[in-house]
Scaffold this active site. Structure first.
Site, PDB file in Angstrom:
ATOM      1  N   TRP A 102      -5.807  -3.618   7.208  1.00 21.54           N
ATOM      2  CA  TRP A 102      -4.624  -4.196   7.858  1.00 21.54           C
ATOM      3  C   TRP A 102      -4.958  -5.356   8.772  1.00 21.54           C
ATOM      4  CZ3 TRP A 102      -0.489  -3.889   5.351  1.00 21.54           C
ATOM      5  CH2 TRP A 102      -0.224  -2.782   4.558  1.00 21.54           C
ATOM      6  N   ASP A 175      -1.737  -4.558  16.626  1.00 23.44           N
ATOM      7  CA  ASP A 175      -0.946  -3.902  15.581  1.00 23.44           C
ATOM      8  C   ASP A 175      -1.140  -2.398  15.768  1.00 23.44           C
ATOM      9  OD1 ASP A 175       0.109  -2.765  13.328  1.00 23.44           O
ATOM     10  OD2 ASP A 175      -1.089  -3.914  11.893  1.00 23.44           O
ATOM     11  N   LYS A 199       5.926   5.418  10.568  1.00 24.37           N
ATOM     12  CA  LYS A 199       4.912   6.470  10.747  1.00 24.37           C
ATOM     13  C   LYS A 199       5.267   7.336  11.950  1.00 24.37           C
ATOM     14  CE  LYS A 199       2.211   2.847   8.864  1.00 24.37           C
ATOM     15  NZ  LYS A 199       1.966   3.297   7.519  1.00 24.37           N
TER      16      LYS A 199
HETATM   17  N1  PMP Z   1      -0.169  -2.539   9.832  1.00 20.86           N
HETATM   18  C1  PMP Z   1      -0.588  -1.274   9.661  1.00 20.86           C
HETATM   19  C2  PMP Z   1      -1.625  -0.720  10.578  1.00 20.86           C
HETATM   20  C3  PMP Z   1      -0.042  -0.499   8.636  1.00 20.86           C
HETATM   21  O1  PMP Z   1      -0.457   0.755   8.454  1.00 20.86           O
HETATM   22  C4  PMP Z   1       0.950  -1.060   7.799  1.00 20.86           C
HETATM   23  C5  PMP Z   1       1.615  -0.249   6.708  1.00 20.86           C
HETATM   24  N2  PMP Z   1       1.007   0.851   6.250  1.00 20.86           N
HETATM   25  C6  PMP Z   1       1.343  -2.378   8.011  1.00 20.86           C
HETATM   26  C7  PMP Z   1       0.772  -3.083   9.044  1.00 20.86           C
HETATM   27  C8  PMP Z   1       2.370  -3.024   7.142  1.00 20.86           C
HETATM   28  O2  PMP Z   1       3.599  -2.471   7.378  1.00 20.86           O
HETATM   29  P1  PMP Z   1       4.884  -2.794   6.496  1.00 20.86           P
HETATM   30  O3  PMP Z   1       4.685  -2.150   5.175  1.00 20.86           O
HETATM   31  O4  PMP Z   1       5.985  -2.209   7.310  1.00 20.86           O
HETATM   32  O5  PMP Z   1       4.983  -4.272   6.414  1.00 20.86           O
END
Ligand code: PMP
Length: 363
Positions: A102, A175, A199
């Protein structure tokens, strides 16, 4: 007794009590004869829900008054674009700590809007992943911001310390999509925190942003209005129609968290759940986790079976025992047990018991 435990990484399981309440009031909310998702976001009943949710969140996280809380669209990835658009000019620099899938994706997206630099990455030592401490790298004072991911959902790496520049003046952007609300935070360590909701907060479709007010109003001219933090702050996150149902449900989750005893209590329970699983993994020669103790995620417990030919049978039998969504992310394979706030200790224990039994039969 609950007979299914959902270990999905996201959208993930929500507290049973919250789902029950949402079900009870789904078609007749507050005796209005309609659902919360059918009323105007500008009407008094919804405004009350929206304000209460913000105030409960502020209380849970002790958010100081010089920070704004935004309820936005676009999930975690939306913020990968919104952050550079709002707080870095095209020729300015954002510096990144990269520790897994991520934080890689966040840096790649930021590169579209500003100059970026990866200043440190996670490393491997004797088969275990860790994050080098800040005596090995420094944040440049001229950076518009520094970005990292506090919990790598795919890789199972969680960072419990907060990076900072020497002066403390470079805004730290985090994040927290997969570990927000899992423990208390010192909000003032951060310039900006963001998280997709699906989450630890509520249904997908919503993303939370907590931002120090002095960072507002610096957006690039071509920033889409719905991603403009300053505009969203001024309009109470109602510049356009917000994801109202997700906002309402997040509000129920915040109330639930308060009723559980708040974030210190959640931190205690989350530690207990993750320790149950990591102890099982470490005691066995059958399972393996590749993250150094001090960086192991308390939200996403990743592990591999030493004999990977048993993967399908592990997943099938787990499912037969009511333990679902344990398959690791397709990019890394293996298993992943996501144990966010809503997962009860009994769920982690049921998985531990199953792992023991599976090892006994197949080890
Ligand atoms: N950052 C993290 C740490 C994530 O776990 C995720 C999704 N699993 C995202 C960003 C992306 O999120 P989204 O699918 O809502 O764009």
């Amino acid at each position: 007794m609950q007979n299914t435990f959902n270990f999905s990484a996201g959208p993930a399981m929500l507290p049973a009590e919250v789902m029950q309440q949402a079900q009870e009031e789904l078609i007749n909310w507050q005796d209005l004869g309609t659902s919360v998702m059918e009323v105007s976001h500008r009407g008094k009943p919804f405004i009350e829900v929206a304000e209460q949710a913000e105030s409960d969140l502020r209380e849970l996280l002790s958010i100081p008054s010089d920070y704004s809380v935004l309820f936005m669209h676009g999930g975690g990835r939306g913020q990968f674009s919104a952050v550079p658009l709002n707080i870095a000019g095209q020729n300015e620099l954002s510096q990144h700590l990269v520790t897994g899938q991520w934080s890689v994706a966040a840096e790649e997206e930021a590169r579209r809007f500003c100059q970026t630099q990866i200043i440190a990455t996670s490393k491997e030592h004797e088969g275990k992943m860790y994050v080098p401490k800040q005596d090995e790298w420094t944040i440049a004072e001229e950076s518009a911001y520094f970005h990292y991911c506090t919990n790598e959902t795919v890789d199972g790496i969680e960072i419990d310390w907060v990076p900072r520049s020497t002066s403390g003046n470079v805004p730290v952007v985090a994040d927290m999509s997969s570990n927000i609300l899992s423990k208390p935070l010192n909000i003032e360590d951060y310039g900006l925190i963001y998280a997709g909701a699906q989450k630890n907060i509520g249904p997908s479709g919503l993303s939370l942003v907590i931002v120090r007010n002095e960072l507002l109003g610096k957006e690039r001219r071509d920033t889409p209005s719905i991603f403009n933090y300053g505009l969203q702050a001024k309009s109470g996150s109602m510049y356009n129609t917000p994801p109202t149902f997700s906002w309402y449900l997040a509000g129920l989750v915040f109330k639930w968290l308060k009723a559980q005893g708040g974030l210190s209590k959640m931190a205690e329970t989350n530690l207990q759940k993750s320790q149950l699983l990591y102890s099982r993994i470490d005691e066995s020669g059958f399972y393996n986790n590749n993250v150094r103790q001090d960086y192991r995620s308390k939200m996403n417990v990743t592990f591999k079976l030493r004999d990977e030919s048993l993967n399908d049978s592990f997943l099938k039998q787990a499912e037969e025992n009511g333990l679902v969504a344990l398959k690791g992310h397709r990019s890394v394979g293996g298993m992943r047990a996501s144990i966010y706030n809503a997962m009860p200790i009994s769920g982690a224990q049921a998985l531990v018991d199953f792992m023991k039994e599976f090892e006994r039969k197949n080890g």
